[in-house]
Each structure stands twice: as C-alpha cells, then as structure tokens.
Design an enzyme around this catalytic site. Sequence first.
Site, PDB file in Angstrom:
ATOM      1  N   ASP A   1       0.824  -1.223   0.000  1.00 15.85           N
ATOM      2  CA  ASP A   1       0.000   0.000   0.000  1.00 15.85           C
ATOM      3  C   ASP A   1       0.851   1.264   0.000  1.00 15.85           C
ATOM      4  OD1 ASP A   1      -2.094  -1.719   0.162  1.00 15.85           O
ATOM      5  OD2 ASP A   1      -2.372  -1.471   2.326  1.00 15.85           O
TER       6      ASP A   1
HETATM    7  N1  NAP Z   1       2.286   1.228  10.518  1.00 14.93           N
HETATM    8  C1  NAP Z   1       1.140   1.472  11.125  1.00 14.93           C
HETATM    9  O1  NAP Z   1       1.132   2.142  12.161  1.00 14.93           O
HETATM   10  C2  NAP Z   1      -0.138   0.958  10.570  1.00 14.93           C
HETATM   11  C3  NAP Z   1      -1.216   0.815  11.428  1.00 14.93           C
HETATM   12  C4  NAP Z   1      -2.420   0.330  10.893  1.00 14.93           C
HETATM   13  C5  NAP Z   1      -2.523   0.022   9.554  1.00 14.93           C
HETATM   14  N2  NAP Z   1      -1.460   0.171   8.731  1.00 14.93           N
HETATM   15  C6  NAP Z   1      -1.603  -0.114   7.304  1.00 14.93           C
HETATM   16  O2  NAP Z   1      -0.739  -1.145   6.938  1.00 14.93           O
HETATM   17  C7  NAP Z   1      -0.335  -0.958   5.593  1.00 14.93           C
HETATM   18  C8  NAP Z   1       1.140  -1.002   5.555  1.00 14.93           C
HETATM   19  O3  NAP Z   1       1.592  -1.003   4.226  1.00 14.93           O
HETATM   20  P1  NAP Z   1       2.744  -1.948   3.779  1.00 14.93           P
HETATM   21  O4  NAP Z   1       3.064  -1.512   2.394  1.00 14.93           O
HETATM   22  O5  NAP Z   1       3.832  -1.910   4.786  1.00 14.93           O
HETATM   23  O6  NAP Z   1       2.139  -3.408   3.830  1.00 14.93           O
HETATM   24  P2  NAP Z   1       0.887  -3.992   3.059  1.00 14.93           P
HETATM   25  O7  NAP Z   1       0.293  -3.016   2.137  1.00 14.93           O
HETATM   26  O8  NAP Z   1       0.020  -4.585   4.099  1.00 14.93           O
HETATM   27  O9  NAP Z   1       1.535  -5.098   2.164  1.00 14.93           O
HETATM   28  C9  NAP Z   1       2.322  -6.090   2.709  1.00 14.93           C
HETATM   29  C10 NAP Z   1       2.737  -6.982   1.589  1.00 14.93           C
HETATM   30  O10 NAP Z   1       3.733  -7.872   2.066  1.00 14.93           O
HETATM   31  C11 NAP Z   1       3.599  -9.101   1.381  1.00 14.93           C
HETATM   32  N3  NAP Z   1       4.074 -10.176   2.261  1.00 14.93           N
HETATM   33  C12 NAP Z   1       3.455 -10.733   3.318  1.00 14.93           C
HETATM   34  N4  NAP Z   1       4.221 -11.681   3.860  1.00 14.93           N
HETATM   35  C13 NAP Z   1       5.331 -11.774   3.105  1.00 14.93           C
HETATM   36  C14 NAP Z   1       6.491 -12.603   3.155  1.00 14.93           C
HETATM   37  N5  NAP Z   1       6.645 -13.532   4.106  1.00 14.93           N
HETATM   38  N6  NAP Z   1       7.433 -12.415   2.216  1.00 14.93           N
HETATM   39  C15 NAP Z   1       7.297 -11.464   1.247  1.00 14.93           C
HETATM   40  N7  NAP Z   1       6.210 -10.675   1.158  1.00 14.93           N
HETATM   41  C16 NAP Z   1       5.235 -10.824   2.094  1.00 14.93           C
HETATM   42  C17 NAP Z   1       2.134  -9.241   1.054  1.00 14.93           C
HETATM   43  O11 NAP Z   1       2.000  -9.756  -0.253  1.00 14.93           O
HETATM   44  P3  NAP Z   1       1.898 -11.322  -0.524  1.00 14.93           P
HETATM   45  O12 NAP Z   1       0.807 -11.805   0.348  1.00 14.93           O
HETATM   46  O13 NAP Z   1       1.701 -11.437  -1.964  1.00 14.93           O
HETATM   47  O14 NAP Z   1       3.252 -11.874  -0.066  1.00 14.93           O
HETATM   48  C18 NAP Z   1       1.587  -7.806   1.088  1.00 14.93           C
HETATM   49  O15 NAP Z   1       1.182  -7.348  -0.162  1.00 14.93           O
HETATM   50  C19 NAP Z   1      -0.887   0.370   5.113  1.00 14.93           C
HETATM   51  O16 NAP Z   1      -2.052   0.196   4.372  1.00 14.93           O
HETATM   52  C20 NAP Z   1      -1.206   1.063   6.434  1.00 14.93           C
HETATM   53  O17 NAP Z   1      -2.247   1.984   6.292  1.00 14.93           O
HETATM   54  C21 NAP Z   1      -0.259   0.615   9.237  1.00 14.93           C
END
Ligand code: NAP
Lengths: 99, 99, 462, 462
Positions: free
Chosen positions: D389
């Site tokens: 994301d």
């Molecule tokens: N940081 C905070 O404080 C917080 C709090 C609440 C919500 N969030 C939300 O969390 C999200 C964070 O974004 P992000 O880009 O860090 O993560 P993300 O959008 O959740 O994407 C994580 C990606 O990692 C891949 N993944 C999962 N396990 C894996 C593994 N073992 N090896 C390789 N790839 C793996 C997944 O794809 P596959 O399944 O295809 O592997 C997934 O597409 C945002 O939408 C944010 O709004 C963040």
Amino acid sequence: MHVQLIEMYVFVLAGFVGFFVITRVPALLHTPLMSTTNAISAISLVGSLVMAGADHGTTATILGFVAVICATTNVVGGFIITDRMLKMFKPAGRPGAKK
Amino acid sequence: MHVQLIEMYVFVLAGFVGFFVITRVPALLHTPLMSTTNAISAISLVGSLVMAGADHGTTATILGFVAVICATTNVVGGFIITDRMLKMFKPAGRPGAKK
Amino acid sequence: MSPRTVFIEGAYLLASILFVLGLRSLNYPDKARRGIQLAMVGMLLAIVGTLVHHEIVRYDWIIAGLVIGTIIGYPLGVYVPMTAMPQRIAFSHMFGAIAATLVGIAEYWRLGNGAEVPSSEMAALGFEVLFGALTITGSFMAFGKLQEFLPSRPVTFRGQNYVSIGMFVVAVGLFVWLVADPGNPRAFYAMVALALAFGVSLVLPIGGADMPVVISLLNSYAGLASSATGFAIGNNVLIIAGALDGASGFILSIIMSRAMNRSFTNVLFGAFGAAPQAGTKTASGLTVHSITPEDAAIQLAYARSVIVVPGYGMAVAQAQHQVRELAELIEKNGGSVLYAIHPVAGRMPGHMNVLLAEADVPYDKLKEMDEINGEFKNADVALVIGANDVVNPAARSDKGSPIYGMPILNVDEAKQVIVMKRSMNPGFAGIENDLFYKDNTAMLFGDAKQSLSKLVHEIKQA
Amino acid sequence: MSPRTVFIEGAYLLASILFVLGLRSLNYPDKARRGIQLAMVGMLLAIVGTLVHHEIVRYDWIIAGLVIGTIIGYPLGVYVPMTAMPQRIAFSHMFGAIAATLVGIAEYWRLGNGAEVPSSEMAALGFEVLFGALTITGSFMAFGKLQEFLPSRPVTFRGQNYVSIGMFVVAVGLFVWLVADPGNPRAFYAMVALALAFGVSLVLPIGGADMPVVISLLNSYAGLASSATGFAIGNNVLIIAGALDGASGFILSIIMSRAMNRSFTNVLFGAFGAAPQAGTKTASGLTVHSITPEDAAIQLAYARSVIVVPGYGMAVAQAQHQVRELAELIEKNGGSVLYAIHPVAGRMPGHMNVLLAEADVPYDKLKEMDEINGEFKNADVALVIGANDVVNPAARSDKGSPIYGMPILNVDEAKQVIVMKRSMNPGFAGIENDLFYKDNTAMLFGDAKQSLSKLVHEIKQA
Ligand SMILES: NC(=O)c1ccc[n+]([C@@H]2O[C@H](COP(=O)([O-])OP(=O)(O)OC[C@H]3O[C@@H](n4cnc5c(N)ncnc54)[C@H](OP(=O)(O)O)[C@@H]3O)[C@@H](O)[C@H]2O)c1
Ligand SMILES: NC(=O)c1ccc[n+]([C@@H]2O[C@H](COP(=O)([O-])OP(=O)(O)OC[C@H]3O[C@@H](n4cnc5c(N)ncnc54)[C@H](OP(=O)(O)O)[C@@H]3O)[C@@H](O)[C@H]2O)c1
C-alpha cells in the site's frame, strides 16, 4: 500549605511549556516575542485590581491604584505595539501596496 | 474543592507539555515511544501501593494487591523492553560488531 | 463552589490556555498575529474574571487606574518608533515591576504590617518584592543608558563588586530572617530598599550596548516576580504567565550571549563585568579600497544575485526603506536579492527583521544565518549595510580575538563585497575587521541612508 | 508540613520532572536511552516516596505484589520478540487499566461503598473506572485479534452500532446519576460492567490490521484513567503521567490515521466501522514481469545507488537480518544503500525502524518519507521488500481508490523497481497495485527471507 505545593507543580510545568514553546520561536520574531511577554507579564494587573478595589485601608488602595496604572500601561502599550509589529511581517505573496 | 481546581491546571499544563514533547518525537522512535508511555502509565502503581498497604479492610487490600501486581508487571516489562529496543538504535559511526 | 468562583476560575484557566496558545503561534510567522489576539483575549478574560472578585467593594479607583493606564499606554504602543524598541521594552519592564512590587508591599502592609503573614506566604512575598524592586531600578538604569540620559559607558569604581555582592548578601539575609519571623516591618522595608539599590549597582557597570542581554534577564526576573505574586495570593494565572515570561527572558538572554560568544555564567550573574576589552590588532600596512556610489551602482545594476547584510548601522541610519527601494530596483533589473540576518545583528534579538518588515520586505526573504551561509559563494555582491562584528572573519581565524568562535556570516566568500559605513571605526566589540582590507572588498563611506539614496538615484539614471 | 510529607511530595515532583525530561529525550535518537533511564529513576522515586506514605501500615501484600509483578514483567520485557510488539503493548495496556480500575473500585468500596464519597471525587472516580474498564476489555480484544486467538476479521452483526451506542449512553447516564448521588453501589457496579461490555463491542467490529490505531487510542484512554485516579486521590504525579500518556496516544493515533488517509473523527470515535472496502479495480490485460533471483542479483551487484523500501511483508518474513546482509554486500561492491521508511509501513508506528535497528542497520540510513522521496529519481534500483500500500501509485492518481490522497513513496521514479512478495495478493487496504504492472518493475516472487538469502548467495558467488 498543601495548595502552595500543588502550585509548585503549576510553576514547574508552566516553565516547561515556556521552554518548549519559546525555543521554537524563529529569530525572525524575537522582537515581537519580547514585547508579547512584556504585555503578558502585566498580568500582575490581576493582583493590583484586587488591591485597588478591596477594603484594606487607604494605603493599600493607593498602592493598588498606582499598580493598576502601571500594569494597564503595559497591557495596552504592549499589545498594541506587538500587533503593530506583527502587522508589518508579510510573506512574499502579498507585499504591502505602500509606495 | 479548591485543590481539585488547581489540579485542573496541572492536568492542562501537563497536556500541553505532552503535546509539545510528543509531536517532536521522530517517526524513528515511535515504537519506543509507545512502550515508554506504556511503562510510565504504570504510575497507577502509586495508588495501588497505598491500597494494598493501608488498613482499609480485606477487600481493599486484595484489590490493591492485584493492582500492584498488574502495575509492577508494566513498570518492569515496559522499561526493560524499551531499553532493549533503544539499545539497538545505533548511528552509523559505531555499527554493532555482531556477526 | 459558588457560580462566581466557577466563573472566576474558569476565566483564569482559559486565560492561561490562551497565553500558551498565543506564544505558541509565534512559532509561525503567518499565525503570529492571530496568536497575539488570542493572548489579548486571555488578558481581557483575566481582567473581567478579577473584576467580579468578592473582595472588591469599590470600583472608583479601579476605573480611574484603568483609564489613566490606557491613556499612558496607548501612545507607548502607537507612536514609539521601531528603532526605539529596546528602551521601550526596558521602560515597560520597569512599570511591570512597579506593579508587582507595590502589590507585594500592599499585601504585607494590609496583613498587620507583616504580623499576620504566615511564613510560607512570606517566602513568596519576599521573592516578589526582591525580584520586583531590583527589576524596577535595573530597568530604569537600562532605559536611561539606552535613551542616553544616563552615561551609556560602563560606570565603575573601585570595590564596586564588593559593594554589589554585599548588598545582595544582606538582602538575602533579611529575606531569610523575614521568612522565619514575618512580623518585622523594618527588615521588610530595608530589604526593599536594598533590592532597589542592588538593581542600580547591577546595571551601572554595564555598557549601553550590552543592555539587550540585561533587559532580557530583567524580563526573566520580572516574570519570576509575577510568579511569586501568584504564589503569595494563590493565583495560578499569575504563576503561569510569570513562568512563561521567566522562560522567555532566560532563553533569549542565553541565545544572545551564545551568539555574542559570552559565557553563560557571565549572563546568569547579571552580565557583570565590563564590555569586552578591545583586543586591538591594528591592521597597519594594509590598504583599503574605497568605491564611489557611481561605481557601486554599476556593479549592483548588473548583479544577478545580491545578498544584503544589515547591521546596527542600518538601524542608526534608519535606512531600511532605502534598502527595500534599492532591492526592488535590482529585482526590476532581473537580479535576485536576499537578506542575511545574523542572530545578534543590531542591538536586540530580531532587530533587523522588525526594521525590514517595517519597510515592507517580505519575511521569506529574511534568511537566518545557517540557511544563507552556504549561498554567499554563489553571490555576485554581498552588500554590508552598517554591519561589522557579525561579518568579522577574525571570529573564524584569530584565536586571540575576543569574538573568536562566534559564528559569523561568510560574506567574504561572495565575488564582491561592498561595505557601507561612515568611517573605519570599530563596531560593538571594539575590534578591527580584516574584511575591510580584503581585495574583493570595497568600502562605500558615508551614512548608510545617504549612500543608499545615492545608489538608488544612480541606478535609476542608468 | 512534616518531613515525611516534604519527602513524599519532593519525590513526586522530581518524578514528574524526570518523566517529562525522559520523554523529551526521545526527540533525539542519541539521547533516548539516557532519557529512558531518567524516567526509570522517576518511577523509582515515585515508588519509594509512596512506600513511606502514612496510610501504609503493612508491607506484606505490597512486597508480594511487587515480587510477583516483577516475575511476570521480566520475561515480558526480555523475551518478547520485536515482531510481537503490537500485541505486547495491547497486553500491557490491559494490565495498566486493571490496576487503575481496581484502585478506583477499592476506593469507592472503602468509602462506605460510595456513601462517604463527595460528589467532586465521584466525578474523578467515575472517569477512572469508565476509562479503565473499557480499556481492559478493549485491550484484551485487541490483544486477542493480534495474537490471533480471536478472529482477526471484523465481527459484525445487525444493529451492532445501536447496541454499542446504547451501552455507552446508559453508562454515561449512570455516571451522571452517581455524581449527583454517589452512595449508590448498584449503579456504580452496573456502570463498571457496562464499560467492560462497551470495550468489547468497540473493538469487535474492527479488523486486526486496524488494531494499531485502536491500541494508541486505548493508550490515550489508559492515560486519562490514570489522570482521573490522580484527581480522585489528589496525587499530581498521576495526573501528569496520565496527561503525558493521553497526549502521546492521541497524537500517535492522529499521525497513523492521517498517514492511512482515514478521517480524524473516524479515529476519535473508536475507529468504528469496518476496514476500508476493497475498491477492486482489476488490472486485467496487463502483464507482470517476473524476475529470477540470479538476474536480480546481477542488477543489485552493479547498482551505484539502491533504496530499500521495507513493508509489512518484511516483518512477516522476519527478513531484517538478511536485508542488512544484502545491503552490506552492495556497499562492499561500492554501491550506496538507503532505507525509505513510510510512516505507516508495517503495522505499528516505527515498526520498520525497530526491526532494522534490531538487525544493526545504523539509524542515520533510515530516511523518513519527506526526506527520501526526492531521491528515488536518482536511484538505480528501488528494492521493495514486502511493502504494498505504501508504494501504490493509485494514492496519487486514482480518485476512486480508498487510499487516494495518502502520501506514498515514489518508488516508480527509480530506474528499476524490484518487488519481493509471495503472490499478487493485495496488502492491508485490499486493493490492486498498478506499480506491479509497470515496465520498469520486476517481481521477485517468494518469501522475502528466502528471496533475500538467495540474492545474498548469488552476489557472493559473483
Ligand atoms: N504502521 C502502522 O502504524 C499501521 C497501522 C495500521 C494500519 N497500517 C496499514 O498497513 C499498511 C502497511 O503497508 P505496507 O506496504 O507496509 O504493507 P501492506 O500493504 O500490508 O503489504 C504487505 C505486503 O507484504 C507481502 N508479504 C506478506 N508476507 C510476506 C512474506 N513472508 N514475504 C514477502 N512478502 C510478504 C504481502 O504480499 P503477498 O501476500 O503477496 O506476499 C503484502 O502485499 C498500510 O495500508 C497502512 O495503512 C499501518
Ligand atoms: N542583536 C542583539 O541582540 C545584540 C545584543 C547585544 C549586543 N549585540 C552586539 O552588537 C553587535 C552587532 O553587530 P553588527 O555587525 O550589527 O553591528 P556593529 O558591529 O556594532 O557595527 C555597526 C557598524 O555600523 C556602522 N554605522 C553606525 N552608524 C552608521 C550609519 N549611520 N551609517 C552607516 N554605518 C553606520 C558603524 O561604523 P561607523 O561608525 O564607521 O559608521 C559600525 O561599525 C555584535 O557585536 C553583537 O554581539 C547584539
């Protein structure tokens, strides 16, 4: 007694607030800062008003009266001059139309 | 009554202090920040200790006792984990010699 | 709690919050004015809250005082010129301190001349009148030196330090005695008198140019006096406003002393001692290149990038409007103009900023030292207008110089430097400036305002 | 004032100051550890100060409690892995809230089951148990969802909002009634029960991935409960520590919700509602370029400048050590490596920073979004490790996307983008990512840890 103790906390915390806020005032505004604190320090007006209006004898009234004059001078003068100064600070967008 | 009023000032000022300090914590340290405040919030230990040790009847003592356990857990765990985390943050100058 | 108490205390709490928010908004130039209006509302609230106080039985004196104070304060706000800000501020510290001190004395007097004052309140009252009284005379002296109806040079006599310290020690002794035994009016009034005398002796040996640091420190003392008043009469808004002032004055004096390369203790203990002694390292044998307004005008007319470095001389000459006029001409010719503001240029924190803002220079062009120091090497012309110490390369290179270590503006890196001043006289620190002898420096002698007017005239002709 | 009171109050005041200084030092990474030690000393002082309290008559229960608490707390501090921080924090909020609530209940009980509680104290006590109780169950639910012994998907049923709001309104009604008439134990305990139930119903409909915001908000509530305790028992250090916590939780939840592009009210009112619905805009017809570890290794071995973009996937794969190893290899080959940390990468504020710091990556290489976003256009390779994301260009361009307007990392400006993930599955927001279909993007499918190990192996071979 206990009350004075809590007031110690008020003092310390207000000091912290002052420290955190003032350290972030840019040098640009240091002169207005000086004149603002000058105006705010005229808060001793609060004590002066009570002295001047309460029934504590003529001496207290007169002293309070003079104190009211001095403090009011600072409130009025301090805020006016600060506002006058800040009015002059303009960003590049809208430079004064003065010739 | 009057005391509670002054305590209102303490609360408001502490809120300001918190606001000014926390907004300046870099994102780098947000997780340690969370665990620190977690440890600090275990300050309710202070109230728990009095409950557990005072002579207010068995119910109060037991409730206080449980509260002491919970709060102590947070103090100990919270500070240890924060320190553990912060120990890991190193500037480029001296990277850990870990293999 | 009666509705009246709720109203009063609510007003005070809100006033305190508004003061904090007001000062906070000074962190952002574009919000500053709104913030000061918040602080004004806070002050109004505090006043209105006080007026319904149950102890107040008559309003005649109050109204008279408010009216007279407004009549005096209005011209002090509206007519005082920006160039007179330092003495203006010293003057009003004196007024603030008089108010705090009188309230303290009246409180002591009304409680049976001390007989009914509890020890804890006596401590607060004592602080209040001590800080208050020394601020009254200290500010008056500072005012006098800046307005130059008192000798602005340091006035010293033999054993002066011992006299000052002696007075201070005795005053503190009386204070301790009073806390132990408040019902001792003679000790109380003697303490007030000593504090007044101490204020004089504190400022007497300090030179006029050092006054800004003194004023900031007195600001801080005045704040502490207000806080002490708050403790004495149990009023939080006083404690808070006082603490904010105390912090502000303290921080500003530290900033100034650091930028002036004076030690912190030197400032803390009343900026004692004389102004720094001139470490006169005469630059004999070197020659100065002077330049005519005509030649300077040609250089400026063709410059792509000009950095203006204003200093105390611009304030003396009141040349800020001519500076802006010149800058506009250069910009009309396609050049860019920025202003490099040293933290202690002038004689007061923010001095140059206020003057240039008054002349309608937009504040985004006023750059702080750290921001602009890297730009000089790209500048075609650095135009130094009545600045001296803040551009003295000795601060970087000459270990023996009194200003060694002070951060300065790197004007000498510009392709061409034009310096406007009236003579080869030194500035505030009283030392020679090697910058004036450099090959790429040209001196444009004369009053800054007149020189600038000539430049403007010449460029318009061209 | 007895010496004991002076000692106790002095200890509390000092503790408060140390807490502020401790948090303040978190503004500077190099001073943070020292600061936390200050806060620890503050806590110790507060405890010691309390132990001499005149009301305390026996120490057996106290000592037992302290010992048991230490025995439980120690492993929670030493052994919990960094990847389990979110649930760890939720868990200890629960403990903190239990302590505050029990103290509130005990206080109510000891004062004749409410009969002797004055109205003003009742208000404070009421706040304390309200906030405390809802934090207990709310944190427990959050813990369960993160630890996955409770269903982490949003659990909803028809009319749920009305049930929640109903409970809340009744609890507040009871609170008001109690302030008017404190001697009503049934109302008191009913209020506690309702607050407990409300905590459950608040968190039930929220998805596991949204928990970090919930946790921060509960942190803030726990802080307010502490402050209320402070009001109830007249203790300032509680009020101050509570206010600091309250501010911290509040600010962090705002930062998170802003960076996630959720509305402020959405957060304030308990992050109600489900996780954002997938606005599935299928990218049919587009092709994905996948790449082998061998080819990726070659690109990385010759890259001058690499920017690593970690995301939640790196945490899932626990791949931080392999990331560091790879970076060191690239650096040995003469390339430069920086890390681009999005404010909400991962599942907790600062998540990526802690993991990378654990793997000994120096923190000066961890760059915040604003700092690094301009650098992507100069980067040879942007290496996206389990982020999705936070690198989705739809946030910039697709007005219909649920993440439209959220600031993202501009990885697509790099000359080459390599994305490591296991599949084409979406991330947290449940939406497609056009980045994966770009011409300069290559997908390296597989678990991040394994892919990285292969890359390291390949580069070492070369
Ligand atoms: N940081 C905070 O404080 C917080 C709090 C609440 C919500 N969030 C939300 O969390 C999200 C964070 O974004 P992000 O880009 O860090 O993560 P993300 O959008 O959740 O994407 C994580 C990606 O990692 C891949 N993944 C999962 N396990 C894996 C593994 N073992 N090896 C390789 N790839 C793996 C997944 O794809 P596959 O399944 O295809 O592997 C997934 O597409 C945002 O939408 C944010 O709004 C963040
Ligand atoms: N800003 C503060 O808060 C503050 C506070 C206390 C002390 N100070 C000290 O004040 C100094 C400020 O440095 P600065 O460079 O701004 O000033 P400066 O070093 O005092 O030099 C000012 C120069 O302006 C020239 N000048 C005076 N009147 C002039 C006129 N009408 N037209 C043209 N030139 C005129 C003088 O030279 P001629 O006589 O040859 O014309 C003098 O050399 C520093 O040493 C600083 O430490 C500052």
